[in-house]
Motif scaffolding. Structure first.
Motif, mmCIF file in Angstrom:
data_model
loop_
_atom_site.group_PDB
_atom_site.id
_atom_site.type_symbol
_atom_site.label_atom_id
_atom_site.label_comp_id
_atom_site.label_asym_id
_atom_site.label_seq_id
_atom_site.Cartn_x
_atom_site.Cartn_y
_atom_site.Cartn_z
ATOM 1 N N UNK A 1 0.872 -1.261 0.014
ATOM 2 C CA UNK A 1 -0.194 0.069 -0.101
ATOM 3 C C UNK A 1 0.838 1.102 -0.076
ATOM 4 N N UNK A 2 1.932 1.353 0.680
ATOM 5 C CA UNK A 2 2.809 2.409 0.899
ATOM 6 C C UNK A 2 3.602 2.422 -0.587
ATOM 7 N N UNK A 3 4.056 1.546 -1.237
ATOM 8 C CA UNK A 3 4.633 1.474 -2.502
ATOM 9 C C UNK A 3 3.760 2.094 -3.669
ATOM 10 N N UNK A 4 2.639 1.579 -3.477
ATOM 11 C CA UNK A 4 1.423 2.010 -4.414
ATOM 12 C C UNK A 4 1.077 3.613 -4.282
ATOM 13 N N UNK A 5 1.359 4.134 -3.078
ATOM 14 C CA UNK A 5 1.060 5.611 -2.767
ATOM 15 C C UNK A 5 2.330 6.243 -3.363
ATOM 16 N N UNK A 6 3.583 5.757 -3.330
ATOM 17 C CA UNK A 6 4.859 6.402 -3.737
ATOM 18 C C UNK A 6 4.682 6.207 -5.410
ATOM 19 N N UNK A 7 4.315 5.292 -5.902
ATOM 20 C CA UNK A 7 3.950 5.164 -7.291
ATOM 21 C C UNK A 7 2.989 6.322 -7.800
ATOM 22 N N UNK A 8 1.892 6.432 -7.006
ATOM 23 C CA UNK A 8 0.815 7.299 -7.623
ATOM 24 C C UNK A 8 1.406 8.962 -7.364
ATOM 25 N N UNK A 9 2.095 9.137 -6.301
ATOM 26 C CA UNK A 9 2.560 10.428 -6.336
ATOM 27 C C UNK A 9 3.786 10.874 -7.285
ATOM 28 N N UNK A 10 4.443 9.948 -7.530
ATOM 29 C CA UNK A 10 5.555 10.099 -8.579
ATOM 30 C C UNK A 10 4.851 10.641 -9.822
ATOM 31 N N UNK A 11 3.896 9.811 -10.382
ATOM 32 C CA UNK A 11 3.191 10.250 -11.373
ATOM 33 C C UNK A 11 2.965 11.798 -11.631
ATOM 34 N N UNK A 12 2.573 12.374 -10.473
ATOM 35 C CA UNK A 12 2.189 13.830 -10.102
ATOM 36 C C UNK A 12 3.447 14.684 -10.537
ATOM 37 N N UNK A 13 4.687 13.973 -10.398
ATOM 38 C CA UNK A 13 5.799 14.775 -10.548
ATOM 39 C C UNK A 13 6.528 14.239 -12.090
ATOM 40 N N UNK A 14 5.624 13.849 -12.755
ATOM 41 C CA UNK A 14 6.068 13.659 -14.109
ATOM 42 C C UNK A 14 7.066 12.474 -14.305
ATOM 43 N N UNK A 15 7.188 11.695 -13.270
ATOM 44 C CA UNK A 15 7.969 10.516 -13.402
ATOM 45 C C UNK A 15 7.301 9.357 -13.664
ATOM 46 N N UNK A 16 7.986 8.143 -14.349
ATOM 47 C CA UNK A 16 7.410 6.964 -14.763
ATOM 48 C C UNK A 16 7.940 5.912 -13.615
ATOM 49 N N UNK A 17 6.749 5.613 -12.596
ATOM 50 C CA UNK A 17 7.502 4.438 -11.808
ATOM 51 C C UNK A 17 7.365 3.273 -12.237
ATOM 52 N N UNK A 18 8.389 2.422 -11.953
ATOM 53 C CA UNK A 18 8.548 0.968 -12.258
ATOM 54 C C UNK A 18 8.734 0.282 -10.812
ATOM 55 N N UNK A 19 7.650 -0.777 -10.190
ATOM 56 C CA UNK A 19 7.912 -1.388 -9.199
ATOM 57 C C UNK A 19 8.381 -2.927 -9.438
ATOM 58 N N UNK A 20 9.176 -3.339 -8.535
ATOM 59 C CA UNK A 20 9.614 -4.589 -8.709
ATOM 60 C C UNK A 20 9.412 -5.598 -7.538
ATOM 61 N N UNK A 21 8.456 -6.711 -7.730
ATOM 62 C CA UNK A 21 8.011 -7.428 -6.670
ATOM 63 C C UNK A 21 8.896 -8.682 -6.118
ATOM 64 N N UNK B 1 6.470 8.258 8.631
ATOM 65 C CA UNK B 1 5.378 8.041 9.510
ATOM 66 C C UNK B 1 4.288 7.330 8.769
ATOM 67 N N UNK B 2 3.336 6.495 9.281
ATOM 68 C CA UNK B 2 2.454 5.875 8.306
ATOM 69 C C UNK B 2 1.511 6.491 7.290
ATOM 70 N N UNK B 3 1.351 7.833 7.769
ATOM 71 C CA UNK B 3 0.712 8.624 6.782
ATOM 72 C C UNK B 3 1.330 9.790 6.438
#
Length: 357
Positions: free
Chosen positions: A234-254, A333-335
């Protein structure tokens, strides 16, 4: 001769069919829009699936017919018209497809064992999870074909036209690939010797925006590493979502899923293409070894370790801080991941300014 005549003739058996074909060499049977499973069931088979041995299907019109689930051993399809046909889950062994028209046919999950495709046209076909093991493709048209997770082991591909091909996860072990044409018919001929390189080489030589594509990869891609458990993801998804707002292209590795190839090799490849890497060290399991291997090799990539406040980084992590491209761990912090991410973006902006100066 009517189509019904040819249906009944084929029902009479391979011997009668082949004999008639031999005595009428200039006749081209028509079996258009035929469902072989319902028309030619083999009562001796457990599931009554069609079964053909050494049948001469040369120059037969099979347009829009369904050959799915059938078994074809040593059959000749030379010069046949099998366009817009359904060959899903069919099994072909030691069959020949010379000068055949198979355009826009479906061959998903089919098997072509030791078959010959010479001067065959398979353009616009879709083939997923299909085996061509031991087969030969000689001067075949494979334009705009979709090959996904197919077995091309011990296969020969030579002189084939592969313009517009889409190939993903192919098994090319012991395959012989030569003179694959990647250009259109009206363009100067350019050849490669690897079907998986065809798309990339064509992009390099023909795409006027290639520089923009490379710049996009190296300046906007951000690799996100961490624990993909339900809570941590859930934290990683939030990072990914916010990076898009900064015009970055997030790639996550599981790291949680089983790997079909070496983890470190995959992470290194992704990191090498990235502007920077965010590594969440909270509740980590596998990330430590990968970071220890790839960080020393990538001085041009900034690594940002983050961790949930109150947790402890894994042992030996501090050894990586000797590399100046690894930033000190940032707690969140959690939020509070937004504040940490803003600090990372600010650091990236400063790096850019320093480069410009």
């Amino acid at each position: 001769m009517t189509q019904d005549f040819f249906v009944e003739l084929l029902k009479s058996g391979a011997k009668q069919w082949n004999e008639w074909r031999k005595n009428h060499p200039h006749q081209s049977p028509v079996l258009r829009n035929i469902d072989f499973t319902s028309e030619f069931p083999d009562e001796t088979e457990l599931y009554h699936l069609p079964h053909f041995d050494d049948v001469d299907f040369s120059h037969v019109d099979l347009h829009m017919s369904s050959l799915r689930n059938g078994y074809y051993y040593g059959c000749c399809f030379d010069g046949a018209k099998i366009s817009f046909a359904d060959l899903v889950d069919a099994y072909f062994s030691n069959c020949t497809f010379r000068n055949v028209n198979m355009r826009v046919s479906k061959v998903g999950s089919a098997t072509f064992n030791n078959c010959t495709f010479e001067n065959a046209d398979l353009s616009y076909c879709s083939a997923e999870d299909t085996s061509f093991k031991g087969s030969q493709f000689i001067n075949a048209k494979l334009e705009h074909v979709s090959f996904i997770a197919n077995d091309f082991s011990n296969t020969k591909l030579t002189g084939c036209s592969v313009y517009g091909i889409s190939s993903w996860d192919l098994n090319l072990e012991n395959s012989n690939q030569e003179d694959l044409i990647i250009t259109k018919e009206d363009q100067p001929i350019i050849t490669v010797d690897n079907i998986e390189l065809a798309q990339f080489i064509y992009l390099m030589i023909n795409n006027a925006n290639l520089r923009n594509i490379i710049d996009t990869i190296t300046s906007k891609v951000v690799l996100i590493l961490g624990n993909f458990s339900e809570v941590r993801k859930a934290v990683l998804d939030e990072i990914r979502s916010k990076l898009r707002h900064y015009n970055y292209i997030p790639v996550m590795f599981d790291f949680e899923k089983p790997a079909s190839r070496n983890f470190t090799e995959t992470v290194y490849t992704l990191a090498h293409m990235s502007r920077f890497v965010i590594a969440d060290l909270s509740s980590v399991r596998s990330i430590g070894h990968e970071l220890a291997i790839i960080v020393p090799k990538l001085p041009s990539v900034t690594f940002y370790p983050i961790i949930l406040k109150g947790e402890k980084e894994y042992g030996m992590f501090n050894d990586l801080l000797i590399y100046h491209w690894v930033r000190p761990i940032k707690e969140y912090l959690p939020n509070g991941i937004k504040e940490v991410l803003e600090a990372i973006i600010d650091d990236q902006a400063k790096q850019k300014e320093e480069l410009l100066d």
